[in-house]
Design a protein around this motif. Structure first.
Motif, mmCIF file in Angstrom:
data_model
loop_
_atom_site.group_PDB
_atom_site.id
_atom_site.type_symbol
_atom_site.label_atom_id
_atom_site.label_comp_id
_atom_site.label_asym_id
_atom_site.label_seq_id
_atom_site.Cartn_x
_atom_site.Cartn_y
_atom_site.Cartn_z
ATOM 1 N N GLY A 1 0.754 -1.242 0.000
ATOM 2 C CA GLY A 1 0.000 0.000 0.000
ATOM 3 C C GLY A 1 0.783 1.290 0.000
ATOM 4 N N VAL A 2 2.096 1.242 -0.098
ATOM 5 C CA VAL A 2 2.873 2.485 0.004
ATOM 6 C C VAL A 2 2.523 3.452 -1.121
ATOM 7 C CG1 VAL A 2 5.186 3.495 -0.010
ATOM 8 C CG2 VAL A 2 4.731 1.449 1.339
ATOM 9 N N ALA A 3 2.489 2.958 -2.350
ATOM 10 C CA ALA A 3 2.173 3.840 -3.480
ATOM 11 C C ALA A 3 0.753 4.391 -3.346
ATOM 12 C CB ALA A 3 2.331 3.100 -4.799
ATOM 13 N N MET A 4 -0.183 3.547 -2.905
ATOM 14 C CA MET A 4 -1.561 3.989 -2.709
ATOM 15 C C MET A 4 -1.615 5.063 -1.627
ATOM 16 S SD MET A 4 -4.909 1.753 -1.534
ATOM 17 C CE MET A 4 -4.993 0.742 -2.991
ATOM 18 N N LEU A 5 -0.865 4.879 -0.561
ATOM 19 C CA LEU A 5 -0.826 5.867 0.516
ATOM 20 C C LEU A 5 -0.307 7.208 0.002
ATOM 21 C CD1 LEU A 5 -0.953 6.846 3.467
ATOM 22 C CD2 LEU A 5 1.326 5.837 3.776
ATOM 23 N N VAL A 6 0.775 7.175 -0.739
ATOM 24 C CA VAL A 6 1.348 8.412 -1.275
ATOM 25 C C VAL A 6 0.316 9.110 -2.161
ATOM 26 C CG1 VAL A 6 3.144 9.343 -2.786
ATOM 27 C CG2 VAL A 6 3.730 7.629 -1.049
ATOM 28 N N GLN A 7 -0.387 8.336 -2.968
ATOM 29 C CA GLN A 7 -1.392 8.899 -3.867
ATOM 30 C C GLN A 7 -2.580 9.479 -3.093
ATOM 31 O OE1 GLN A 7 -3.301 6.011 -6.408
ATOM 32 N NE2 GLN A 7 -3.825 7.570 -7.922
ATOM 33 N N MET A 8 -2.972 8.834 -1.989
ATOM 34 C CA MET A 8 -4.165 9.234 -1.240
ATOM 35 C C MET A 8 -3.891 10.216 -0.114
ATOM 36 S SD MET A 8 -6.280 5.664 -0.797
ATOM 37 C CE MET A 8 -7.553 6.487 0.164
ATOM 38 N N LEU B 1 2.139 7.750 11.582
ATOM 39 C CA LEU B 1 2.268 6.413 10.990
ATOM 40 C C LEU B 1 2.285 6.485 9.467
ATOM 41 C CD1 LEU B 1 -0.040 4.362 13.363
ATOM 42 C CD2 LEU B 1 2.418 4.021 13.020
ATOM 43 N N PHE B 2 1.512 7.403 8.885
ATOM 44 C CA PHE B 2 1.535 7.568 7.433
ATOM 45 C C PHE B 2 2.900 8.045 6.960
ATOM 46 C CE2 PHE B 2 -3.323 8.542 7.307
ATOM 47 C CZ PHE B 2 -3.613 7.195 7.458
ATOM 48 N N ASP B 3 3.523 8.938 7.713
ATOM 49 C CA ASP B 3 4.871 9.390 7.368
ATOM 50 C C ASP B 3 5.839 8.206 7.357
ATOM 51 O OD1 ASP B 3 4.051 12.045 7.143
ATOM 52 O OD2 ASP B 3 4.791 12.612 9.143
ATOM 53 N N ALA B 4 5.748 7.385 8.402
ATOM 54 C CA ALA B 4 6.628 6.215 8.488
ATOM 55 C C ALA B 4 6.327 5.224 7.367
ATOM 56 C CB ALA B 4 6.477 5.545 9.852
ATOM 57 N N ALA B 5 5.056 4.973 7.114
ATOM 58 C CA ALA B 5 4.681 4.009 6.077
ATOM 59 C C ALA B 5 5.113 4.489 4.696
ATOM 60 C CB ALA B 5 3.174 3.756 6.114
ATOM 61 N N ALA B 6 4.993 5.792 4.434
ATOM 62 C CA ALA B 6 5.437 6.330 3.141
ATOM 63 C C ALA B 6 6.931 6.105 2.936
ATOM 64 C CB ALA B 6 5.095 7.815 3.040
ATOM 65 N N ALA C 1 2.157 -2.171 8.265
ATOM 66 C CA ALA C 1 1.067 -2.948 8.858
ATOM 67 C C ALA C 1 0.477 -2.226 10.059
ATOM 68 C CB ALA C 1 1.558 -4.339 9.254
ATOM 69 N N GLU C 2 1.325 -1.615 10.862
ATOM 70 C CA GLU C 2 0.843 -0.859 12.022
ATOM 71 C C GLU C 2 -0.049 0.301 11.573
ATOM 72 O OE1 GLU C 2 2.563 1.640 15.862
ATOM 73 O OE2 GLU C 2 3.969 0.545 14.589
ATOM 74 N N ALA C 3 0.353 0.982 10.504
ATOM 75 C CA ALA C 3 -0.463 2.074 9.971
ATOM 76 C C ALA C 3 -1.805 1.550 9.484
ATOM 77 C CB ALA C 3 0.276 2.784 8.841
ATOM 78 N N GLY C 4 -1.798 0.419 8.813
ATOM 79 C CA GLY C 4 -3.041 -0.173 8.330
ATOM 80 C C GLY C 4 -3.969 -0.570 9.462
ATOM 81 N N GLU C 5 -3.422 -1.208 10.470
ATOM 82 C CA GLU C 5 -4.243 -1.617 11.625
ATOM 83 C C GLU C 5 -4.818 -0.395 12.349
ATOM 84 O OE1 GLU C 5 -5.212 -4.588 12.402
ATOM 85 O OE2 GLU C 5 -3.897 -5.804 11.159
ATOM 86 N N ALA C 6 -4.000 0.638 12.512
ATOM 87 C CA ALA C 6 -4.466 1.853 13.187
ATOM 88 C C ALA C 6 -5.563 2.539 12.374
ATOM 89 C CB ALA C 6 -3.301 2.816 13.427
#
Length: 116
Positions: A29-36, A77-82, A88-93
């Motif tokens: 989901g990293v690319a999706m996160l960056v896009q969203m 968490l989004f910053d870290a996930a990007a 996974a922690e970002a997704g669960e949160a």
């Protein structure tokens, strides 16, 4: 459950957030996160601008505090996930946050809203 029409757009946006959360948990989901990311921030901003005053007026400071705390946590968490960390922690949160809003916060807002 039927939502007040004023909350339907926010509730619909939760479906996209849940797709993102599942992708983050799966590690795809990293690319999706960056896009969203801008959409997510706009969603947070709208909730804070439009819903927090309703909750404050209804005497729900715990919900106000939780929403603000979770938005801040999710942004971190989004910053870290990007950056490829804690996806996974970002997704669960994010899943937990959507559940909180749909099951606790939105019903409290609906109870406090003046009928349209």
């Amino acid at each position: 459950m039927r939502r007040d029409p004023r909350l339907v757009p926010l509730s619909r946006e939760h479906h996209a957030a849940l797709r993102l959360a599942r992708a983050l948990i799966a590690g795809t989901g990293v690319a999706m996160l960056v896009q969203m990311r801008a959409e997510l921030q706009a969603h947070f901003d709208e909730e804070e601008r439009d819903l927090l005053p309703v909750l404050r007026a209804a005497g729900e400071p715990a919900l106000v505090d939780r929403l603000l705390r979770e938005h801040a946590q999710l942004n971190a968490l989004f910053d870290a996930a990007a950056a490829g960390q804690h996806c996974a922690e970002a997704g669960e949160a994010l899943i937990a946050h959507v559940r909180f809003e749909e099951r606790e916060m939105f019903p409290a807002v609906e109870a406090a809203l003046v009928p349209a």
